[in-house]
Design a protein around this motif. Structure first.
Motif, PDB file in Angstrom:
ATOM      1  N   ALA A 218       0.837  -1.206   0.000  1.00  0.00           N
ATOM      2  CA  ALA A 218       0.000   0.000   0.000  1.00  0.00           C
ATOM      3  C   ALA A 218       0.872   1.255   0.000  1.00  0.00           C
ATOM      4  O   ALA A 218       0.569   2.241  -0.693  1.00  0.00           O
ATOM      5  N   ALA A 219       1.960   1.246   0.767  1.00  0.00           N
ATOM      6  CA  ALA A 219       2.860   2.400   0.811  1.00  0.00           C
ATOM      7  C   ALA A 219       3.543   2.607  -0.540  1.00  0.00           C
ATOM      8  O   ALA A 219       3.729   3.752  -0.983  1.00  0.00           O
ATOM      9  N   ALA A 220       3.915   1.516  -1.211  1.00  0.00           N
ATOM     10  CA  ALA A 220       4.524   1.629  -2.534  1.00  0.00           C
ATOM     11  C   ALA A 220       3.543   2.230  -3.535  1.00  0.00           C
ATOM     12  O   ALA A 220       3.921   3.069  -4.373  1.00  0.00           O
ATOM     13  N   ALA A 221       2.285   1.807  -3.441  1.00  0.00           N
ATOM     14  CA  ALA A 221       1.264   2.369  -4.331  1.00  0.00           C
ATOM     15  C   ALA A 221       1.055   3.856  -4.050  1.00  0.00           C
ATOM     16  O   ALA A 221       0.878   4.656  -4.986  1.00  0.00           O
ATOM     17  N   ALA A 222       1.074   4.238  -2.762  1.00  0.00           N
ATOM     18  CA  ALA A 222       0.928   5.655  -2.406  1.00  0.00           C
ATOM     19  C   ALA A 222       2.102   6.473  -2.937  1.00  0.00           C
ATOM     20  O   ALA A 222       1.923   7.597  -3.429  1.00  0.00           O
ATOM     21  N   LEU A 223       3.308   5.911  -2.846  1.00  0.00           N
ATOM     22  CA  LEU A 223       4.491   6.592  -3.360  1.00  0.00           C
ATOM     23  C   LEU A 223       4.400   6.786  -4.871  1.00  0.00           C
ATOM     24  O   LEU A 223       4.683   7.868  -5.399  1.00  0.00           O
ATOM     25  N   LEU A 224       3.984   5.732  -5.581  1.00  0.00           N
ATOM     26  CA  LEU A 224       3.853   5.807  -7.031  1.00  0.00           C
ATOM     27  C   LEU A 224       2.785   6.829  -7.425  1.00  0.00           C
ATOM     28  O   LEU A 224       2.981   7.629  -8.353  1.00  0.00           O
ATOM     29  N   LEU A 225       1.665   6.819  -6.702  1.00  0.00           N
ATOM     30  CA  LEU A 225       0.580   7.760  -6.993  1.00  0.00           C
ATOM     31  C   LEU A 225       1.049   9.198  -6.801  1.00  0.00           C
ATOM     32  O   LEU A 225       0.804  10.063  -7.657  1.00  0.00           O
ATOM     33  N   ALA A 226       1.726   9.468  -5.688  1.00  0.00           N
ATOM     34  CA  ALA A 226       2.190  10.828  -5.422  1.00  0.00           C
ATOM     35  C   ALA A 226       3.262  11.255  -6.421  1.00  0.00           C
ATOM     36  O   ALA A 226       3.263  12.396  -6.896  1.00  0.00           O
ATOM     37  N   ALA A 227       4.169  10.351  -6.738  1.00  0.00           N
ATOM     38  CA  ALA A 227       5.243  10.685  -7.669  1.00  0.00           C
ATOM     39  C   ALA A 227       4.703  11.054  -9.045  1.00  0.00           C
ATOM     40  O   ALA A 227       5.252  11.925  -9.727  1.00  0.00           O
ATOM     41  N   CYS A 228       3.642  10.401  -9.456  1.00  0.00           N
ATOM     42  CA  CYS A 228       3.091  10.616 -10.801  1.00  0.00           C
ATOM     43  C   CYS A 228       2.086  11.765 -10.870  1.00  0.00           C
ATOM     44  O   CYS A 228       1.854  12.320 -11.953  1.00  0.00           O
ATOM     45  N   THR A 229       1.470  12.118  -9.748  1.00  0.00           N
ATOM     46  CA  THR A 229       0.351  13.069  -9.817  1.00  0.00           C
ATOM     47  C   THR A 229       0.490  14.299  -8.944  1.00  0.00           C
ATOM     48  O   THR A 229      -0.191  15.303  -9.190  1.00  0.00           O
ATOM     49  N   ALA A 230       1.323  14.261  -7.892  1.00  0.00           N
ATOM     50  CA  ALA A 230       1.386  15.377  -6.928  1.00  0.00           C
ATOM     51  C   ALA A 230       2.267  16.501  -7.461  1.00  0.00           C
ATOM     52  O   ALA A 230       3.489  16.502  -7.266  1.00  0.00           O
ATOM     53  N   THR A 231       1.666  17.448  -8.143  1.00  0.00           N
ATOM     54  CA  THR A 231       2.371  18.623  -8.647  1.00  0.00           C
ATOM     55  C   THR A 231       1.614  19.874  -8.221  1.00  0.00           C
ATOM     56  O   THR A 231       0.405  19.832  -7.970  1.00  0.00           O
ATOM     57  N   GLU A 232       2.326  20.981  -8.144  1.00  0.00           N
ATOM     58  CA  GLU A 232       1.683  22.238  -7.777  1.00  0.00           C
ATOM     59  C   GLU A 232       0.660  22.675  -8.819  1.00  0.00           C
ATOM     60  O   GLU A 232      -0.351  23.290  -8.494  1.00  0.00           O
ATOM     61  N   GLN A 233       0.924  22.344 -10.070  1.00  0.00           N
ATOM     62  CA  GLN A 233      -0.030  22.692 -11.118  1.00  0.00           C
ATOM     63  C   GLN A 233      -1.356  21.973 -10.911  1.00  0.00           C
ATOM     64  O   GLN A 233      -2.432  22.560 -11.053  1.00  0.00           O
ATOM     65  N   ARG A 234      -1.279  20.698 -10.558  1.00  0.00           N
ATOM     66  CA  ARG A 234      -2.515  19.933 -10.341  1.00  0.00           C
ATOM     67  C   ARG A 234      -3.253  20.415  -9.106  1.00  0.00           C
ATOM     68  O   ARG A 234      -4.485  20.461  -9.070  1.00  0.00           O
ATOM     69  N   TYR A 235      -2.511  20.759  -8.072  1.00  0.00           N
ATOM     70  CA  TYR A 235      -3.133  21.142  -6.805  1.00  0.00           C
ATOM     71  C   TYR A 235      -3.107  22.649  -6.573  1.00  0.00           C
ATOM     72  O   TYR A 235      -3.039  23.106  -5.437  1.00  0.00           O
ATOM     73  N   ARG A 236      -3.131  23.419  -7.646  1.00  0.00           N
ATOM     74  CA  ARG A 236      -3.222  24.868  -7.489  1.00  0.00           C
ATOM     75  C   ARG A 236      -4.594  25.231  -6.918  1.00  0.00           C
ATOM     76  O   ARG A 236      -5.570  24.505  -7.114  1.00  0.00           O
ATOM     77  N   ARG A 237      -4.657  26.344  -6.233  1.00  0.00           N
ATOM     78  CA  ARG A 237      -5.916  26.780  -5.643  1.00  0.00           C
ATOM     79  C   ARG A 237      -6.895  27.161  -6.739  1.00  0.00           C
ATOM     80  O   ARG A 237      -6.593  27.959  -7.624  1.00  0.00           O
ATOM     81  N   ARG A 238      -8.101  26.544  -6.704  1.00  0.00           N
ATOM     82  CA  ARG A 238      -9.066  26.741  -7.775  1.00  0.00           C
ATOM     83  C   ARG A 238     -10.262  27.574  -7.363  1.00  0.00           C
ATOM     84  O   ARG A 238     -10.986  28.078  -8.203  1.00  0.00           O
ATOM     85  N   THR A 239     -10.504  27.684  -6.082  1.00  0.00           N
ATOM     86  CA  THR A 239     -11.692  28.399  -5.621  1.00  0.00           C
ATOM     87  C   THR A 239     -11.299  29.376  -4.534  1.00  0.00           C
ATOM     88  O   THR A 239     -10.279  29.221  -3.873  1.00  0.00           O
ATOM     89  N   PRO A 240     -12.108  30.387  -4.297  1.00  0.00           N
ATOM     90  CA  PRO A 240     -11.835  31.286  -3.183  1.00  0.00           C
ATOM     91  C   PRO A 240     -11.874  30.530  -1.879  1.00  0.00           C
ATOM     92  O   PRO A 240     -12.630  29.574  -1.720  1.00  0.00           O
ATOM     93  N   THR A 241     -11.072  30.951  -0.906  1.00  0.00           N
ATOM     94  CA  THR A 241     -11.066  30.291   0.391  1.00  0.00           C
ATOM     95  C   THR A 241     -12.155  30.792   1.310  1.00  0.00           C
ATOM     96  O   THR A 241     -12.437  30.210   2.338  1.00  0.00           O
ATOM     97  N   THR A 242     -12.767  31.883   0.950  1.00  0.00           N
ATOM     98  CA  THR A 242     -13.871  32.386   1.759  1.00  0.00           C
ATOM     99  C   THR A 242     -15.143  32.310   0.960  1.00  0.00           C
ATOM    100  O   THR A 242     -15.156  32.527  -0.239  1.00  0.00           O
ATOM    101  N   PRO A 243     -16.263  31.953   1.569  1.00  0.00           N
ATOM    102  CA  PRO A 243     -17.490  31.786   0.826  1.00  0.00           C
ATOM    103  C   PRO A 243     -18.000  33.087   0.238  1.00  0.00           C
ATOM    104  O   PRO A 243     -17.674  34.177   0.703  1.00  0.00           O
ATOM    105  N   VAL A 244     -18.814  32.933  -0.800  1.00  0.00           N
ATOM    106  CA  VAL A 244     -19.447  34.108  -1.386  1.00  0.00           C
ATOM    107  C   VAL A 244     -20.294  34.777  -0.327  1.00  0.00           C
ATOM    108  O   VAL A 244     -21.079  34.131   0.356  1.00  0.00           O
ATOM    109  N   PRO A 245     -20.123  36.095  -0.109  1.00  0.00           N
ATOM    110  CA  PRO A 245     -20.851  36.753   0.972  1.00  0.00           C
ATOM    111  C   PRO A 245     -22.348  36.599   0.812  1.00  0.00           C
ATOM    112  O   PRO A 245     -22.892  36.675  -0.281  1.00  0.00           O
ATOM    113  N   SER A 246     -22.981  36.371   1.916  1.00  0.00           N
ATOM    114  CA  SER A 246     -24.435  36.300   1.924  1.00  0.00           C
ATOM    115  C   SER A 246     -24.918  36.998   3.170  1.00  0.00           C
ATOM    116  O   SER A 246     -24.190  37.121   4.150  1.00  0.00           O
TER     117      SER A 246
END
Length: 431
Positions: free
Chosen positions: A378-406
């Motif tokens: 399981a740890a080897a699979a987690a390492l492979l998954l992170a190595a292939c997919t964990a990039t700043e481009q993939r995990y860039r912030r996509r939404t505002p961190t504060t909700p739309v005011p209401s």
């Protein structure tokens, strides 16, 4: 900013009381599975029946967690948290009554499933609450999630230990009744605290930005599931190996040692420089997890080597979990953050159950230390998954961190600020 300053700032942001309610409110979640297993197994004189009832609780928790989280996001943590806490406490008492009276299996499966479905989700809702309060400030968010991770580790370690002590000096029923009291009182106090999110009513804007199952989030679910598989297999491997070494009582101490080293690593994670991006931390964490699992493979010969190996594994756990929760905050809509956090925990729970099952099968068919091979896989699979997919481009912030005011959100925020300033002008919100 030093680690001490970060934690002091994080604690001032919330206040000591709500952190206490957060800790005590999580204990029932950690106490219920092992308490249910011990209670039913002892009263029915059947481990199989105990496992079946505990399994119903786990399935209910995995299914109910995201549902409760979604309701909390939509309707607010106060109402949903209060109802969940009261239902959970009632179901715990009902399970104890059914088991003590020796009722049919179905009468015990039903309340166990309700216990799982109604878990108050103090942990996931804490994390979504802290993220909202930090308003997206990077270092403060990391400090809050690190602090929350330490609280999680303490609850994860103390809950089963408390049940074990109460079962030894009295009975498993007492342990579950204590869990019911903690859920009914402390989870309720956590839900009603002024820091609770008021929820965001459904609107066209919310619908257009509310997609949850994005590729980055699915990858995080997979990563958390692999971590859960590590947990489950290690639990069985430690139990079986200590028995083979003639020291079965050491298993509980080793579980506690994992929590201890994980807590220390969580504190250290808060001191990492902000320039070390979360995606890089995730890749580094999986490297450490895999290295620790490899050490486990060769540690079954003595209790000391096993202790060192599980301690190293604990060092890898908290930073990785904190990082994944931090990445969730960046990749899902803020209006569904509670649901997203809860679903991540559900993935962990389901995979942990699968790891436990596979670990038991490996122990039966091969050797006491065989479950550690599942951990390494399981740890080897987690390492492979992170190595292939964990990039700043993939995990860039996509939404505002504060909700739309209401109007409701603004009114709530001003009400909390006004009441806090009036009653405690020199204290944080939670004091």
């Amino acid at each position: 900013m030093s680690v001490v300053v970060k934690f002091r700032t994080a604690a001032q942001l919330t206040g000591g009381r709500v952190l206490l309610w957060s800790l005590l409110g999580r204990l029932p979640n950690a106490m219920s599975p092992i308490g249910t297993l011990l209670l039913v197994s002892r009263n029915a004189d059947s481990v199989w029946r105990g496992s079946l009832v505990a399994g119903a609780l786990a399935v209910g928790q995995a299914v109910g967690g995201p549902l409760v989280g979604r309701l909390a996001d939509q309707r607010g943590q106060r109402t949903v948290g209060l109802v969940a806490a009261l239902v959970n406490a009632t179901a715990l008492v009902a399970l104890v009554a059914a088991s003590q009276r020796g009722l049919a299996l179905g009468w015990q499966l039903a309340p166990a499933a309700v216990i799982g479905l109604s878990v108050p989700l103090v942990g996931p809702l804490s994390r979504s609450r802290w993220v909202r309060l930090t308003a997206g400030e990077g270092e403060l968010t990391t400090a809050m999630l690190s602090l929350d991770g330490i609280v999680d580790e303490v609850g994860f370690t103390a809950g089963p230990a408390l049940v074990g002590v109460l079962a030894t000096v009295s009975s498993p029923a007492v342990g579950l009744l204590v869990a019911a009291a903690l859920s009914g009182v402390c989870a309720t106090l956590f839900a009603l605290h002024p820091t609770a999110s008021p929820g965001i009513p459904k609107s066209p804007a919310r619908s257009s930005t509310g997609r949850l199952l994005t590729t980055p989030y699915v990858l995080l679910l997979a990563g958390m599931a692999l971590l859960g598989a590590c947990f489950g297999s290690v639990q069985i491997g430690v139990t079986a190996t200590t028995e083979a070494l003639g020291r079965p009582g050491a298993a509980g101490l080793l579980y506690g040692f994992i929590g201890f080293t994980s807590s220390l690593a969580g504190i250290a994670a808060a001191g990492l420089p902000a320039r070390w991006e979360l995606a890089s931390r995730l890749r580094a964490g999986t490297v450490l997890l895999f290295a620790a699992s490899c050490v486990l493979l060769v540690s079954a010969g003595s209790l000391w080597s096993l202790t060192a190996a599980v301690g190293l594994l604990g060092v890898a756990v908290a930073p990785q979990m904190i990082t994944m929760f931090g990445l969730v905050e960046r990749t899902v809509p803020v209006v569904r953050l509670g649901e997203a956090m809860a679903a991540l925990v559900s993935a962990l729970i389901l995979a942990q159950s699968a790891g436990t099952f596979l670990g038991g099968w490996a122990t039966t068919h091969f050797a006491p230390a065989a479950p550690f091979a599942i951990t390494a896989a399981a740890a080897a699979a987690a390492l492979l998954l992170a190595a292939c997919t964990a990039t700043e481009q993939r995990y860039r912030r996509r939404t505002p961190t504060t909700p739309v005011p209401s109007p409701s959100t603004d009114a709530h925020a001003h009400a909390v600020a006004d009441s806090t300033a009036t009653e405690h002008p020199q204290e944080p919100v939670g004091q």
